[in-house]
Design a protein around this motif. Structure first.
Motif, PDB file in Angstrom:
ATOM      1  N   PRO A 139     -15.097 -32.018  54.097  1.00 11.92           N
ATOM      2  CA  PRO A 139     -15.199 -33.385  54.341  1.00 11.92           C
ATOM      3  C   PRO A 139     -16.455 -33.850  55.090  1.00 11.92           C
ATOM      4  O   PRO A 139     -17.191 -32.968  55.509  1.00 11.92           O
ATOM      5  CB  PRO A 139     -13.901 -33.506  55.433  1.00 11.92           C
ATOM      6  N   PHE A 170      -9.667 -32.169  57.036  1.00 13.77           N
ATOM      7  CA  PHE A 170      -8.838 -32.005  55.996  1.00 13.77           C
ATOM      8  C   PHE A 170     -10.082 -32.411  54.727  1.00 13.77           C
ATOM      9  O   PHE A 170     -10.244 -33.439  54.933  1.00 13.77           O
ATOM     10  CB  PHE A 170      -7.551 -32.746  56.012  1.00 13.77           C
ATOM     11  N   SER A 171      -9.528 -31.757  53.609  1.00 18.00           N
ATOM     12  CA  SER A 171     -10.205 -32.104  52.565  1.00 18.00           C
ATOM     13  C   SER A 171      -9.418 -33.044  51.598  1.00 18.00           C
ATOM     14  O   SER A 171      -8.451 -32.932  51.416  1.00 18.00           O
ATOM     15  CB  SER A 171     -10.843 -30.804  51.735  1.00 18.00           C
ATOM     16  N   THR A 172     -10.066 -34.004  51.121  1.00 21.36           N
ATOM     17  CA  THR A 172      -9.393 -35.143  50.321  1.00 21.36           C
ATOM     18  C   THR A 172     -10.103 -35.108  48.745  1.00 21.36           C
ATOM     19  O   THR A 172      -9.376 -35.669  47.899  1.00 21.36           O
ATOM     20  CB  THR A 172      -9.738 -36.484  50.797  1.00 21.36           C
ATOM     21  N   GLN A 173     -11.105 -34.086  48.650  1.00 24.94           N
ATOM     22  CA  GLN A 173     -11.520 -33.854  47.414  1.00 24.94           C
ATOM     23  C   GLN A 173     -11.699 -32.452  46.965  1.00 24.94           C
ATOM     24  O   GLN A 173     -11.806 -31.475  47.782  1.00 24.94           O
ATOM     25  CB  GLN A 173     -13.033 -34.554  47.296  1.00 24.94           C
ATOM     26  N   HIS A 230     -11.757 -26.985  57.705  1.00 23.98           N
ATOM     27  CA  HIS A 230     -10.551 -27.634  56.812  1.00 23.98           C
ATOM     28  C   HIS A 230      -9.885 -26.196  56.105  1.00 23.98           C
ATOM     29  O   HIS A 230      -8.634 -26.383  55.433  1.00 23.98           O
ATOM     30  CB  HIS A 230     -11.099 -28.506  55.619  1.00 23.98           C
ATOM     31  N   PRO A 276     -11.379 -26.693  47.780  1.00 21.65           N
ATOM     32  CA  PRO A 276     -11.378 -27.967  48.512  1.00 21.65           C
ATOM     33  C   PRO A 276     -13.017 -28.047  48.716  1.00 21.65           C
ATOM     34  O   PRO A 276     -13.739 -27.302  49.425  1.00 21.65           O
ATOM     35  CB  PRO A 276     -10.672 -27.728  49.816  1.00 21.65           C
TER      36      PRO A 276
END
Length: 344
Positions: free
Chosen positions: A112, A99-102, A86, A109
């Motif tokens: 994931p 992709f990182s969401t956090q 990511h 980042p």
């Protein structure tokens, strides 16, 4: 402190580890010795990562790995990219699959969650990006379901890998090699004292999968011996590509054909240019050859193998001496025996 150059290691790989208890628990690492590293992860030998130390997840198995890295640094670079797809700069932003969401507390980042599909898809992606696409790597699979998942992803992936990338499968019952839950092995007890019992344990060790991988340079012994003999007795002749005289004393690097019976020697730059010109998919921007045909014998040569012999010859005096010592001792005994025989 001066860092001494070393030859390309006999084996250095990046592996995928899976819990045999919970298949969703996965780990990525790198090592020059997969059997020993697996023993460390399983607590049989001191060492191993903290993340694999939970007894509830043991035993672990190595289900796949990528071998052929030219150094520990190269393997660590690939391992980091596979663990952090990511954020890895080796993957163009428009090609990312993870992709990182956090965010972490420091604002970076957060990784994931990993799954078998995400790891295999990003492995496929890394093997196709410019940073790694032409490295002399080989992909190995040791679990049928993991290999099946790989094939499914390859069939739907937009970008295909180069056709010459070696793929090896070894599931214990059969081994296949092409271009395009294992039981935890029992290790001898540290307190075992009976030599017969130790011998029995050695015979019971698996001879497939990661245990069949070459951990030394034994497979290159004849090739290395040929290279040593050519330059020791100055039988190198002219460059097989440019036909100009080769002067070993001028400090240049010279590669030797890897095919048995062929003593074709050439300047490194000439070999590289020749092999790149013979590749259909090399591209004008490519600087690292994959392989091709020797100008002298017309046999197939592999750039990674040639570079391993070259670095052994110029950087690995100790490794070469160890590798060839047994062969030389046998040759000396054979010669002595012939000398001692009475004439008929």
């Amino acid at each position: 402190m001066t860092v001494q150059p070393k030859p390309i290691p006999a084996l250095y790989c990046v592996y995928i580890l899976r819990s045999t208890v919970r298949h969703g628990s996965l780990y990525i690492g790198s090592t020059p010795n997969p059997p020993r590293r697996l023993s460390q992860h399983n607590g049989q030998v001191k060492g191993g990562a903290v993340r694999t130390s939970r007894s509830s997840l043991r035993p672990w198995e190595m289900v796949a790995l990528v071998s052929g890295f030219a150094s520990s640094t190269a393997a660590l670079k690939f391992e980091w990219a596979l663990t952090n797809p990511h954020t890895s700069l080796h993957i163009p932003s428009e090609s990312r699959l993870a992709f990182s969401t956090q965010r972490k507390r420091n604002g970076q980042p957060k990784r994931p969650p990993k799954s078998l599909t995400s790891i295999l898809s990003n492995l496929h992606l890394l093997l196709s990006v410019p940073s790694f696409a032409r490295w002399p790597l080989t992909v190995h699979f040791f679990a049928k379901d993991v290999h099946g998942a790989w094939l499914r992803w390859c069939n739907k992936a937009e970008k295909q890998l180069r056709e010459s990338l070696p793929l090896v499968t070894d599931f214990g019952d059969n081994i296949t090699a092409g271009a395009s839950a294992s039981k935890l092995p029992e290790l001898p007890s540290a307190t075992m004292s009976d030599p017969m019992e130790q011998e029995d344990e050695e015979m019971q060790k698996p001879t497939w999968g990661i245990h069949a991988l070459p951990l030394d340079y034994e497979l290159l012994k004849d090739y290395v011996a040929k290279g040593q003999d050519i330059f020791e007795f100055e039988r190198h002749g002219n460059c097989v590509v440019c036909k100009e005289e080769i002067d070993p004393d001028e400090g240049g690097l010279h590669a030797v054909c890897s095919n048995e019976g062929c003593e074709g020697v050439g300047h490194l730059r000439c070999w590289g240019r020749h092999l790149l010109e013979g590749e259909d998919g090399g591209g004008e921007e490519a600087v690292l050859p994959v392989g091709g045909r020797c100008p002298r014998c017309r046999g197939q040569v592999h750039w990674g193998t040639m570079m391993k012999e070259l670095t052994l010859r110029v950087r690995g005096a100790k490794e070469v001496e160890k590798l060839l010592s047994v062969k030389r001792k046998r040759a000396s005994k054979k010669t002595a025996k012939k000398v001692g025989q009475p004439k008929s």
